[in-house]
Design an enzyme around this catalytic site. Structure first.
Site, PDB file in Angstrom:
ATOM      1  N   TYR A  74     -20.606  28.502  62.496  1.00 23.87           N
ATOM      2  CA  TYR A  74     -22.041  28.727  62.672  1.00 23.87           C
ATOM      3  C   TYR A  74     -22.740  27.405  62.366  1.00 23.87           C
ATOM      4  O   TYR A  74     -22.840  27.003  61.211  1.00 23.87           O
ATOM      5  CB  TYR A  74     -22.513  29.836  61.744  1.00 23.87           C
ATOM      6  CG  TYR A  74     -21.629  31.062  61.806  1.00 23.87           C
ATOM      7  CD1 TYR A  74     -21.557  31.834  62.966  1.00 23.87           C
ATOM      8  CD2 TYR A  74     -20.839  31.433  60.720  1.00 23.87           C
ATOM      9  CE1 TYR A  74     -20.745  32.948  63.034  1.00 23.87           C
ATOM     10  CE2 TYR A  74     -20.020  32.552  60.778  1.00 23.87           C
ATOM     11  CZ  TYR A  74     -19.975  33.306  61.935  1.00 23.87           C
ATOM     12  OH  TYR A  74     -19.158  34.406  62.007  1.00 23.87           O
ATOM     13  N   THR A  75     -23.188  26.718  63.404  1.00 28.54           N
ATOM     14  CA  THR A  75     -23.619  25.337  63.254  1.00 28.54           C
ATOM     15  C   THR A  75     -25.136  25.183  63.309  1.00 28.54           C
ATOM     16  O   THR A  75     -25.850  26.028  63.844  1.00 28.54           O
ATOM     17  CB  THR A  75     -22.996  24.461  64.348  1.00 28.54           C
ATOM     18  OG1 THR A  75     -23.476  24.879  65.634  1.00 28.54           O
ATOM     19  CG2 THR A  75     -21.481  24.549  64.326  1.00 28.54           C
ATOM     20  N   VAL A  76     -25.590  24.086  62.736  1.00 27.42           N
ATOM     21  CA  VAL A  76     -26.977  23.670  62.822  1.00 27.42           C
ATOM     22  C   VAL A  76     -27.039  22.359  63.597  1.00 27.42           C
ATOM     23  O   VAL A  76     -26.060  21.607  63.595  1.00 27.42           O
ATOM     24  CB  VAL A  76     -27.602  23.492  61.419  1.00 27.42           C
ATOM     25  CG1 VAL A  76     -27.788  24.807  60.731  1.00 27.42           C
ATOM     26  CG2 VAL A  76     -26.776  22.537  60.550  1.00 27.42           C
ATOM     27  N   CYS A 134     -27.406  17.343  57.665  1.00 19.95           N
ATOM     28  CA  CYS A 134     -26.741  17.217  58.958  1.00 19.95           C
ATOM     29  C   CYS A 134     -27.432  16.216  59.873  1.00 19.95           C
ATOM     30  O   CYS A 134     -28.623  16.360  60.155  1.00 19.95           O
ATOM     31  CB  CYS A 134     -26.710  18.590  59.626  1.00 19.95           C
ATOM     32  SG  CYS A 134     -26.130  18.563  61.322  1.00 19.95           S
ATOM     33  N   TYR A 143     -17.063  10.698  62.326  1.00 21.47           N
ATOM     34  CA  TYR A 143     -16.295  11.919  62.059  1.00 21.47           C
ATOM     35  C   TYR A 143     -14.842  11.759  62.489  1.00 21.47           C
ATOM     36  O   TYR A 143     -13.920  12.271  61.850  1.00 21.47           O
ATOM     37  CB  TYR A 143     -16.940  13.108  62.771  1.00 21.47           C
ATOM     38  CG  TYR A 143     -18.214  13.559  62.120  1.00 21.47           C
ATOM     39  CD1 TYR A 143     -18.203  14.546  61.142  1.00 21.47           C
ATOM     40  CD2 TYR A 143     -19.441  12.985  62.461  1.00 21.47           C
ATOM     41  CE1 TYR A 143     -19.364  14.953  60.522  1.00 21.47           C
ATOM     42  CE2 TYR A 143     -20.612  13.379  61.852  1.00 21.47           C
ATOM     43  CZ  TYR A 143     -20.577  14.361  60.886  1.00 21.47           C
ATOM     44  OH  TYR A 143     -21.726  14.751  60.261  1.00 21.47           O
ATOM     45  N   TRP A 184     -23.595  28.745  56.582  1.00 22.67           N
ATOM     46  CA  TRP A 184     -24.863  28.259  56.028  1.00 22.67           C
ATOM     47  C   TRP A 184     -25.669  29.397  55.421  1.00 22.67           C
ATOM     48  O   TRP A 184     -25.813  30.465  56.020  1.00 22.67           O
ATOM     49  CB  TRP A 184     -25.682  27.581  57.118  1.00 22.67           C
ATOM     50  CG  TRP A 184     -25.060  26.331  57.675  1.00 22.67           C
ATOM     51  CD1 TRP A 184     -24.497  26.178  58.912  1.00 22.67           C
ATOM     52  CD2 TRP A 184     -24.952  25.065  57.020  1.00 22.67           C
ATOM     53  NE1 TRP A 184     -24.051  24.892  59.066  1.00 22.67           N
ATOM     54  CE2 TRP A 184     -24.310  24.184  57.927  1.00 22.67           C
ATOM     55  CE3 TRP A 184     -25.336  24.584  55.756  1.00 22.67           C
ATOM     56  CZ2 TRP A 184     -24.044  22.852  57.617  1.00 22.67           C
ATOM     57  CZ3 TRP A 184     -25.070  23.259  55.453  1.00 22.67           C
ATOM     58  CH2 TRP A 184     -24.439  22.406  56.370  1.00 22.67           C
TER      59      TRP A 184
END
Length: 326
Positions: free
Chosen positions: A113-115, A47, A178, A80
């Protein structure tokens, strides 16, 4: 990585806003005080947004202050996963999925659910997933824990210029790739494509006679641009249809990116295997076969760049970070 989004009526891809925006502050007035060992940074090596935090943490020498969790590059329907760790559990928090920390902070959370995400170790709750503010706070609020010789990545006298550069680079480049890749109409794709390459041309002109984006040494702006450039040929050029030129065909940006890659804290935090496996292995709508390309040839990243002739020093009055560790 924040791939949560929806498309507008015009087919333009819209990024999900950050849900958790608590700040960790030196004086603790935010409710989350700076404290060594209290927080756990969770990243995906694939990422670009998480990669920023990984670079800054290393440049500032915060490895022994903020622990690190690395998720599997392949994300399933549950989000994740910590399948790279023994027993499939993060050794610091004991969780198996990043979603557990999100839902501990907000049981009603329904987004992706992001990093990157910073977790409070004791409560196993997400404190922040606000990736733009996170790295700035590492530079400012955590200053008392920086290593001796740590660079100033967000110098006060340059902040206005850094913020201005960051804003246009985010809109047209970091997020622009993106917008190309996930556009659902030809018109939306072409608008994003034109803005992306117009901005890359603008950056090439800016960097033709100066080594770094702002000032005479590395700043937050260089970190933010690098994490997109280093992924450009491996994934964005083909996978996201950003194909006017490869990075290797843009001489100024290619030399600039190699200069940073060869600087301690940058190239040693790049994992092309994770990058390719994530993008090509999880975007079924773009790559239904799931085939991961064998290329590109990565040997060029270590070739001479010649950017030293432009002056400036990577760390200003500071020093390089020690040998890489995680």
């Amino acid at each position: 990585m924040d791939l949560s989004a929806e498309t507008s009526g015009s087919g333009e891809w819209v990024r999900q806003p950050n849900r958790f925006t608590n700040r960790i502050t030196a004086d603790g007035t935010s409710g989350w005080p700076v404290q060594p060992g209290k927080y756990h940074l969770v990243v995906s090596l694939a990422c670009p947004w998480a990669h920023r935090a990984l670079i800054v943490r290393r440049l500032l020498g915060l490895e022994d202050v903020i622990s690190l969790g690395v998720v599997d590059p392949i994300r399933d329907e549950r989000g994740w996963r910590f399948t790279l760790d023994p027993g499939g559990r993060d050794p610091v928090t004991g969780i198996s999925f990043l979603s557990e920390a999100y839902l501990a902070a907000d049981p009603d959370f329904t987004g992706r659910y992001t990093v990157p995400a910073v977790i409070d170790v004791a409560s196993r709750r997400v404190v922040t997933n606000d990736y733009p503010q996170l790295t700035l706070d590492l530079s400012t609020e955590w200053r008392q824990h920086h290593r001796p010789g740590a660079p100033d990545l967000y110098p006060e006298q340059l902040r206005e210029e850094i913020d201005s550069i960051n804003a246009v680079v985010y809109e047209d480049v970091n997020n622009g790739v993106y917008k190309c890749g996930f556009a659902t109409t030809q018109q939306a794709y072409e608008r994003a494509y034109e803005r992306l390459f117009a901005r890359l041309d603008w950056l090439s002109q800016r960097l033709e006679n100066q080594r770094y984006l702002v000032g005479e040494s590395i700043t937050e702006s260089d970190v933010r641009l690098f994490t997109t450039l280093v992924r450009f040929d491996a994934v964005y050029h083909g996978h996201f249809k950003c194909n006017r030129n490869k990075l290797t065909e843009m001489p100024v940006l290619w030399a600039y990116a190699r200069d940073l890659f060869q600087t301690p804290g940058f190239g040693d935090t790049v994992d092309f295997d994770h990058i390719k496996r994530h993008y090509y292995g999880t975007h079924g709508q773009l790559n239904p076969s799931g085939i991961i390309p064998a290329g590109p040839d990565l040997s060029g990243w270590r070739t001479p760049h010649g950017r030293e002739e432009l002056g400036g020093t990577p760390f200003g009055q500071g020093t390089p970070p020690p040998v890489a560790q995680r």
